[in-house]
Design an enzyme around this catalytic site. Structure first.
Site, PDB file in Angstrom:
ATOM      1  N   HIS A   1       3.712  -8.608  10.707  1.00 27.52           N
ATOM      2  CA  HIS A   1       3.340  -8.471   9.290  1.00 27.52           C
ATOM      3  C   HIS A   1       4.142  -9.500   8.495  1.00 27.52           C
ATOM      4  CE1 HIS A   1       2.917  -5.481   5.656  1.00 27.52           C
ATOM      5  NE2 HIS A   1       1.947  -6.356   5.659  1.00 27.52           N
TER       6      HIS A   1
ATOM      7  N   ARG B   1      -6.921  -5.186  -5.920  1.00 26.27           N
ATOM      8  CA  ARG B   1      -6.708  -6.419  -5.147  1.00 26.27           C
ATOM      9  C   ARG B   1      -7.793  -7.453  -5.404  1.00 26.27           C
ATOM     10  NH1 ARG B   1      -2.612  -6.109  -0.603  1.00 26.27           N
ATOM     11  NH2 ARG B   1      -1.616  -4.107  -0.978  1.00 26.27           N
TER      12      ARG B   1
ATOM     13  N   LYS C   1      -5.352  -5.139   9.470  1.00 22.50           N
ATOM     14  CA  LYS C   1      -4.245  -4.381  10.041  1.00 22.50           C
ATOM     15  C   LYS C   1      -4.627  -3.730  11.378  1.00 22.50           C
ATOM     16  CE  LYS C   1      -1.301  -5.474   6.923  1.00 22.50           C
ATOM     17  NZ  LYS C   1      -1.571  -5.371   5.547  1.00 22.50           N
TER      18      LYS C   1
ATOM     19  N   ASP D   1       0.147 -12.639   5.018  1.00 22.18           N
ATOM     20  CA  ASP D   1       0.219 -11.235   5.449  1.00 22.18           C
ATOM     21  C   ASP D   1       0.457 -11.050   6.944  1.00 22.18           C
ATOM     22  OD1 ASP D   1       0.055  -8.486   4.461  1.00 22.18           O
ATOM     23  OD2 ASP D   1      -1.796  -8.306   5.590  1.00 22.18           O
TER      24      ASP D   1
ATOM     25  N   SER E   1       4.718  -3.836   2.738  1.00 20.72           N
ATOM     26  CA  SER E   1       3.606  -3.961   1.799  1.00 20.72           C
ATOM     27  C   SER E   1       4.101  -3.924   0.354  1.00 20.72           C
ATOM     28  CB  SER E   1       2.616  -2.814   2.026  1.00 20.72           C
ATOM     29  OG  SER E   1       2.174  -2.820   3.358  1.00 20.72           O
TER      30      SER E   1
ATOM     31  N   ARG F   1      13.000  -3.887  -0.209  1.00 18.16           N
ATOM     32  CA  ARG F   1      13.222  -3.629  -1.622  1.00 18.16           C
ATOM     33  C   ARG F   1      14.449  -2.739  -1.708  1.00 18.16           C
ATOM     34  NH1 ARG F   1       9.389  -3.528  -6.175  1.00 18.16           N
ATOM     35  NH2 ARG F   1       7.780  -4.657  -5.059  1.00 18.16           N
TER      36      ARG F   1
ATOM     37  N   CYS G   1       5.928  -5.983  -1.271  1.00 22.65           N
ATOM     38  CA  CYS G   1       7.312  -6.414  -1.469  1.00 22.65           C
ATOM     39  C   CYS G   1       7.442  -7.926  -1.598  1.00 22.65           C
ATOM     40  CB  CYS G   1       8.196  -5.896  -0.343  1.00 22.65           C
ATOM     41  SG  CYS G   1       8.443  -4.107  -0.444  1.00 22.65           S
ATOM     42  N   GLY G   2       6.339  -8.632  -1.868  1.00 20.90           N
ATOM     43  CA  GLY G   2       6.482 -10.027  -2.257  1.00 20.90           C
ATOM     44  C   GLY G   2       6.015 -11.087  -1.271  1.00 20.90           C
ATOM     45  N   LYS G   3       5.236 -10.737  -0.237  1.00 21.63           N
ATOM     46  CA  LYS G   3       4.783 -11.779   0.691  1.00 21.63           C
ATOM     47  C   LYS G   3       3.834 -12.762  -0.001  1.00 21.63           C
ATOM     48  CE  LYS G   3       3.243  -8.998   3.873  1.00 21.63           C
ATOM     49  NZ  LYS G   3       3.657  -7.774   3.138  1.00 21.63           N
ATOM     50  N   THR G   4       2.827 -12.230  -0.709  1.00 20.62           N
ATOM     51  CA  THR G   4       1.859 -13.126  -1.347  1.00 20.62           C
ATOM     52  C   THR G   4       2.567 -14.037  -2.347  1.00 20.62           C
ATOM     53  OG1 THR G   4       0.148 -11.459  -1.070  1.00 20.62           O
ATOM     54  CG2 THR G   4      -0.313 -13.215  -2.632  1.00 20.62           C
TER      55      THR G   4
ATOM     56  N   ARG H   1      -4.264   2.346   1.732  1.00 15.16           N
ATOM     57  CA  ARG H   1      -4.234   2.788   3.116  1.00 15.16           C
ATOM     58  C   ARG H   1      -3.759   4.234   3.168  1.00 15.16           C
ATOM     59  NH1 ARG H   1      -0.422   0.996   5.486  1.00 15.16           N
ATOM     60  NH2 ARG H   1       0.439  -0.451   3.964  1.00 15.16           N
TER      61      ARG H   1
ATOM     62  N   TYR I   1     -11.696   1.277   1.896  1.00 13.54           N
ATOM     63  CA  TYR I   1     -10.573   0.496   1.392  1.00 13.54           C
ATOM     64  C   TYR I   1     -10.091  -0.557   2.405  1.00 13.54           C
ATOM     65  CZ  TYR I   1      -5.982  -1.095   0.249  1.00 13.54           C
ATOM     66  OH  TYR I   1      -4.922  -1.928   0.031  1.00 13.54           O
ATOM     67  N   GLY I   2      -9.693  -1.705   1.908  1.00 15.37           N
ATOM     68  CA  GLY I   2      -9.202  -2.851   2.688  1.00 15.37           C
ATOM     69  C   GLY I   2      -8.617  -2.539   4.052  1.00 15.37           C
TER      70      GLY I   2
HETATM   71  P1  GTP Z   1       0.797  -6.572   0.920  1.00  9.86           P
HETATM   72  O1  GTP Z   1      -0.377  -7.410   0.549  1.00  9.86           O
HETATM   73  O2  GTP Z   1       0.636  -5.144   0.492  1.00  9.86           O
HETATM   74  O3  GTP Z   1       1.239  -6.690   2.347  1.00  9.86           O
HETATM   75  O4  GTP Z   1       2.024  -7.003   0.016  1.00  9.86           O
HETATM   76  P2  GTP Z   1       2.810  -8.347  -0.320  1.00  9.86           P
HETATM   77  O5  GTP Z   1       4.113  -8.287   0.392  1.00  9.86           O
HETATM   78  O6  GTP Z   1       1.966  -9.549  -0.160  1.00  9.86           O
HETATM   79  O7  GTP Z   1       3.097  -8.080  -1.825  1.00  9.86           O
HETATM   80  P3  GTP Z   1       3.050  -8.975  -3.135  1.00  9.86           P
HETATM   81  O8  GTP Z   1       3.494 -10.379  -2.949  1.00  9.86           O
HETATM   82  O9  GTP Z   1       1.710  -8.815  -3.742  1.00  9.86           O
HETATM   83  O10 GTP Z   1       4.154  -8.165  -3.948  1.00  9.86           O
HETATM   84  C1  GTP Z   1       3.922  -7.689  -5.176  1.00  9.86           C
HETATM   85  C2  GTP Z   1       5.104  -7.001  -5.791  1.00  9.86           C
HETATM   86  O11 GTP Z   1       6.352  -7.633  -5.488  1.00  9.86           O
HETATM   87  C3  GTP Z   1       4.970  -7.065  -7.286  1.00  9.86           C
HETATM   88  O12 GTP Z   1       5.453  -5.865  -7.815  1.00  9.86           O
HETATM   89  C4  GTP Z   1       5.862  -8.247  -7.660  1.00  9.86           C
HETATM   90  O13 GTP Z   1       6.241  -8.197  -8.980  1.00  9.86           O
HETATM   91  C5  GTP Z   1       6.996  -8.071  -6.683  1.00  9.86           C
HETATM   92  N1  GTP Z   1       7.711  -9.318  -6.400  1.00  9.86           N
HETATM   93  C6  GTP Z   1       7.298 -10.353  -5.621  1.00  9.86           C
HETATM   94  N2  GTP Z   1       8.240 -11.327  -5.562  1.00  9.86           N
HETATM   95  C7  GTP Z   1       9.275 -10.889  -6.322  1.00  9.86           C
HETATM   96  C8  GTP Z   1      10.550 -11.428  -6.651  1.00  9.86           C
HETATM   97  O14 GTP Z   1      10.935 -12.502  -6.206  1.00  9.86           O
HETATM   98  N3  GTP Z   1      11.337 -10.675  -7.457  1.00  9.86           N
HETATM   99  C9  GTP Z   1      10.958  -9.460  -7.937  1.00  9.86           C
HETATM  100  N4  GTP Z   1      11.788  -8.789  -8.717  1.00  9.86           N
HETATM  101  N5  GTP Z   1       9.756  -8.923  -7.666  1.00  9.86           N
HETATM  102  C10 GTP Z   1       8.942  -9.615  -6.862  1.00  9.86           C
HETATM  103  C1  SPV Z   2      -0.815  -3.930   3.062  1.00 11.33           C
HETATM  104  O1  SPV Z   2      -0.935  -2.770   2.628  1.00 11.33           O
HETATM  105  O2  SPV Z   2       0.197  -4.304   3.708  1.00 11.33           O
HETATM  106  C2  SPV Z   2      -1.868  -4.934   2.793  1.00 11.33           C
HETATM  107  C3  SPV Z   2      -3.137  -4.469   2.250  1.00 11.33           C
HETATM  108  O3  SPV Z   2      -1.678  -6.102   3.072  1.00 11.33           O
HETATM  109  S1  SPV Z   2      -4.145  -3.747   3.444  1.00 11.33           S
HETATM  110  O4  SPV Z   2      -5.112  -4.722   3.902  1.00 11.33           O
HETATM  111  O5  SPV Z   2      -4.816  -2.635   2.825  1.00 11.33           O
HETATM  112  O6  SPV Z   2      -3.349  -3.316   4.578  1.00 11.33           O
HETATM  113 MN    MN Z   3       0.219  -6.374   4.219  1.00 11.01          MN
END
Ligand code: GTP
Ligand code: SPV
Ligand code: MN
Length: 596
Positions: A239, A380, A219, A288, A261, A411, A263-266, A82, A210-211
Site C-alpha cells: 500500500h 473521491r 485493494k 496507492d 488510508s 498519523r 494519511c497523505g499518499k496522494t 470500505r 464503493y471503490g
Molecule cells: P487513500 O487514498 O485512502 O489510501 O489515502 P491517501 O494516503 O492517498 O490520503 P490523502 O493523500 O488523500 O490524504 C488526505 C489527508 O491527509 C487529508 O486530510 C490531508 O489534509 C492530509 N495530509 C496530507 N499530507 C499532509 C501533510 O503533509 N500535513 C498534514 N498536516 N496533513 C496532510
Molecule cells: C483506501 O481506503 O486506502 C483507498 C480507497 O485508497 S479504496 O479504494 O476504497 O480502498
Molecule cells: Mn489506499
C-alpha cells in the site's frame, strides 16, 4: 440471455481462453443477467455506458466548459467507505488468515454468501471486465477479470486499470487471471460481503458499489490476493505511493512510501516543490499501490499496477495539491462530492469562497453555515494517470523504477519524530511493523482512535500478519543492494494541538534529507528511536515556523518510548508465535536504548 451488439467480436478474440468463457457462463447461470456485455475498453463503449447512466440518473454531467467529460455520481448513503468488518479472507484454515483478518471458511462462503448472487443480476447486464494491473509486457504484470452488474464499476475500472482489449492480449501471454465476481445486490449492509479466496485467486463482492469494495482490481486483487502471490513468488505487493525526486543537477531518485488510508499518499505523490527549493522536481509514478521486485542489478524495482487515481476530494485545493486540482478538470469522475449551481464539483477545503448554496452529496439543498458537511468526508475523484501534470515519464515502463528509499508513515500527534532513519533493514521492518495511526474517514468506524497498522497493510494483507512480516525480513536478505528505510510523521502537534510541521510541498525538505542520507551525504544523530537529522541538516530558516518547532519535531525522549515499546509488545503478542523473532529483538533494543 442475449449479448450486447458488437460483443461477439470481442468474445471471439478471447476464444483462446476457454476457461474464461466457461467461468462467465457459470456465473451467468447463477446470477441470471438479462444480457452479457464483454468490455473492450474503447471510448465508444465508455460513451455508450455514460449516456445510459446519465439517462437513468446514476451520473450527472458536470459543467462541460469547466469540467469537460466530467461526471458526478451519488452513492447510497450506506455505502460510502470500505467496510472492513464485512471483508473476509476465505482460506481453508483460520490460522492462515491470522488474527488481523476476518475469516470465513470456503464452505461457509458457499452456504451464506453464494446464495446472495443467485438471480442477483435479473433485469441487469453482466459486464465482463478484463483488466491488466501493471504495464503491458512487464514481468510485474497480472491479469484479472471482474464480472459485475454495475456500469459505474465499469467506467471507473476503465480509468483505474488498463481495461479491455489490452488485458485480453496480456491474458493470451500470461495464461492465467484473478477471478472477481461482483454484484451490487440490494446494497443492504446486512447482505454485504467482500470475500477473498487467496488459494484459488478469487474474489466475491456483493452488496456494495464503493471503490475499495467494488473496483476489484484495486485493494482486493492488487493487495489482498497479490500479497499472497508475492509471498509465494518472492516479491512485495504494498500500500505505497511511488515518486521520482529530481534534484537541481537533473538526477532522479525514486522513493516508495506506505501510509495508512487518508494519511497523505496522494498529496505526497503529486507534491509541488516549495518556493524555497528551486530546481527540484517531483514526478508521480503512483499514489496507492506498489509492486516491488528484486532486479537483475540487485536493486529493488517498483511499478504502480494502477492506471488511475481514486483520491480523496475534501482538503484538495490549489494550496495543498495543485496538480490534483488541474488533473480533475478533465475526464474525471466524482463520487459523493457537493455540486454548485453551475454544476461544478465542490468539497470542504475547495479554493475560494464557500458558495452560499450547494446540492450536498446526497443531492439535498445545503446552505453556507450548515453544521453538516456538503461533501461526504470520503468523497473521491477518479482520474486517469495520463491527466496528472506531474506524471513521471517512467510510469508505464515495463521494468519499473529503482527504489532508493522506503518510507513508513502514520498519523501520530505525539512522540514520533518528523523523520527517522532505521539502523538497518530489520530495524526498518520493525519501524514499518509498528506504524500506528489515528483512524480516518477511509474506513467505517470511529475516527481518531490509535491503531497499529503494519506497513499500512492491516486491512489489505491477504494472509497471517506474522508471516507477512517474516516475508519482509526474508526479502531484506534477497536484495543485494536494498533501499534504505525511514519512518516519517507529518502530523506531530504542539501543546495547543496545532501541527508543528507545515507539510504538503514542504515535505520535500524531508525527502531531500532522506535522499542525501542515501547518497551518504547528510548529517544524522543517533537517538533511541533511530537516526534523526542533525541540527540544521534540514534547512527551515526561510519557513515561518515557531521558535523551537524543529527541535520539538525531531525530539526523541527516551522515557516516552517505554510506554510505546509496551504497547508494541501488546500488539506483537497477538501475532505470536508467527512474529519473526528479530522484530521482538528490535523492540527490546528500543527499550534498552530508551533506558528501560
Ligand atoms: P487513500 O487514498 O485512502 O489510501 O489515502 P491517501 O494516503 O492517498 O490520503 P490523502 O493523500 O488523500 O490524504 C488526505 C489527508 O491527509 C487529508 O486530510 C490531508 O489534509 C492530509 N495530509 C496530507 N499530507 C499532509 C501533510 O503533509 N500535513 C498534514 N498536516 N496533513 C496532510
Ligand atoms: C483506501 O481506503 O486506502 C483507498 C480507497 O485508497 S479504496 O479504494 O476504497 O480502498
Ligand atoms: Mn489506499
Amino acid at each position: 440471455m442475449k449479448n450486447e451488439p458488437g460483443d461477439a467480436a470481442c468474445k471471439a478474440g478471447s476464444v483462446a481462453n476457454a476457461e474464461l468463457i466457461r467461468w462467465v457462463d457459470e456465473v451467468a447461470a447463477i446470477a441470471k443477467p438479462d444480457r452479457v456485455h464483454w468490455c473492450d475498453g474503447s471510448e465508444a463503449e465508455r460513451d455508450l455506458l455514460m449516456a445510459r447512466m446519465v439517462e437513468d440518473g446514476q451520473f450527472l454531467p458536470l459543467n462541460e466548459k469547466e469540467y469537460p467529460n466530467g461526471f458526478l455520481s451519488r452513492s447510497d448513503p450506506n455505502d460510502v467507505a470500505r467496510t472492513e468488518h464485512l471483508t473476509f479472507i476465505c482460506a481453508d484454515k483460520k490460522e492462515e488468515a491470522g488474527p488481523t483478518n476476518n475469516w470465513m471458511s470456503p464452505a461457509e462462503a458457499e452456504t451464506w454468501v453464494k446464495p446472495l448472487f443467485r438471480g442477483a443480476m435479473k433485469g441487469r447486464t453482466l459486464y465482463v471486465v478484463p483488466y491488466l494491473m501493471g504495464p503491458a509486457g512487464s514481468p510485474f504484470s497480472k491479469v484479472g477479470v471482474e464480472l459485475t452488474d454495475s456500469a459505474y464499476v465499469v467506467v471507473n475500472m476503465r480509468i483505474m486499470t488498463r481495461m479491455g482489449a489490452v488485458a485480453m492480449r496480456e491474458l493470451a501471454r500470461l495464461g492465467k487471471f484473478v477471478r472477481g465476481m461482483h454484484s451490487t445486490g440490494d446494497l443492504s449492509p446486512d447482505r454485504r460481503y467482500i470475500l477473498h479466496f487467496p488459494a484459488r485467486r478469487e474474489i466475491w463482492s456483493v452488496g456494495s458499489g464503493y471503490g475499495g469494495n467494488a473496483l476489484l482490481g484495486k485493494k482486493c486483487h492488487s493487495l489482498r490476493i497479490s500479497s499472497v502471490e508475492a509471498r509465494d513468488e518472492g516479491w512485495l505487493a504494498e500500500h505505497m505511493l511511488i515518486i521520482g525526486v529530481e534534484n537541481p543537477a537533473g538526477e532522479t531518485a525514486y522513493v516508495a512510501a506506505a501510509f495508512p488510508s487518508a494519511c497523505g499518499k496522494t498529496n505526497l505523490a503529486m507534491m509541488v516543490p516549495p518556493e524555497g527549493l528551486k530546481g527540484w522536481k517531483v514526478w508521480t509514478v503512483g499514489d496507492d499501490i506498489a509492486w516491488l521486485r528484486v532486479g537483475a542489478d540487485g536493486r529493488l524495482w517498483a511499478v504502480n499496477p494502477e492506471a488511475g487515481f481514486f483520491g480523496i476530494a475534501p482538503g484538495t485545493s490549489m494550496k495543498t495539491n495543485p496538480n490534483a486540482m488541474k488533473m480533475v478538470r478533465k475526464d474525471s469522475l466524482f463520487t459523493n462530492v457537493a455540486l454548485t449551481a453551475d454544476r461544478c464539483p465542490w468539497w470542504e477545503g475547495f479554493d475560494g469562497e464557500t458558495p452560499e448554496r450547494l446540492a450536498d452529496w446526497r443531492g439535498r439543498l445545503w446552505t453556507r453555515g450548515s453544521n453538516e458537511k456538503a461533501a461526504q468526508p470520503n468523497s473521491r475523484f477518479t482520474s486517469p494517470l495520463a491527466r496528472c501534470p506531474s506524471l513521471s515519464p517512467s510510469w508505464d515502463d515495463p521494468k519499473g523504477v529503482p527504489i532508493s528509499a522506503i518510507l513508513f508513515g502514520g498519523r501520530r500527534t505525539r512522540l514520533v519524530p518528523l523523520v527517522t532513519e532505521a539502523f538497518d533493514w530489520d530495524h526498518g521492518v520493525f519501524m514499518g511493523a509498528t506504524i500506528a495511526s489515528e483512524t480516518t474517514v477511509a474506513q467505517t468506524g470511529t475516527v481518531g482512535v490509535l491503531r497499529r497498522d503494519p506497513m499500512a497493510m492491516l486491512p489489505f494483507c491477504g494472509y497471517h500478519m506474522g508471516d507477512y512480516l517474516a516475508h519482509w525480513v526474508r526479502m531484506g536478505k534477497s536484495i543485494p543492494n536494498p533501499p534504505r528505510l525511514f519512518r516519517v510523521n507529518w502530523f506531530r502537534k504542539d501543546a495547543s494541538d496545532k501541527f508543528l510541521w507545515p507539510g504538503f510541498g514542504e515535505n520535500l525538505r524531508v525527502l531531500r534529507w532522506i535522499l542525501e542520507r542515501c547518497a551518504g551525504k547528510a548529517a544524522g544523530v543517533e537517538t533511541p528511536a533511530g537516526v534523526v537529522p542533525a541540527p540544521g541538516a534540514i534547512d527551515v530558516s526561510d519557513l515561518p515556523m515557531a521558535k523551537g518547532a524543529m527541535e520539538e519535531l525531531l525530539a526523541v525522549r527516551g522515557a516516552e518510548w517505554k510506554p510505546e515499546a509496551d504497547d508494541i509488545e501488546k500488539f506483537f503478542s497477538t501475532l505470536a508465535p508467527r512474529l519473526p523473532e528479530v522484530l521482538e529483538r528490535k523492540r527490546l533494543d528500543l527499550l534498552k536504548r530508551a533506558g528501560g
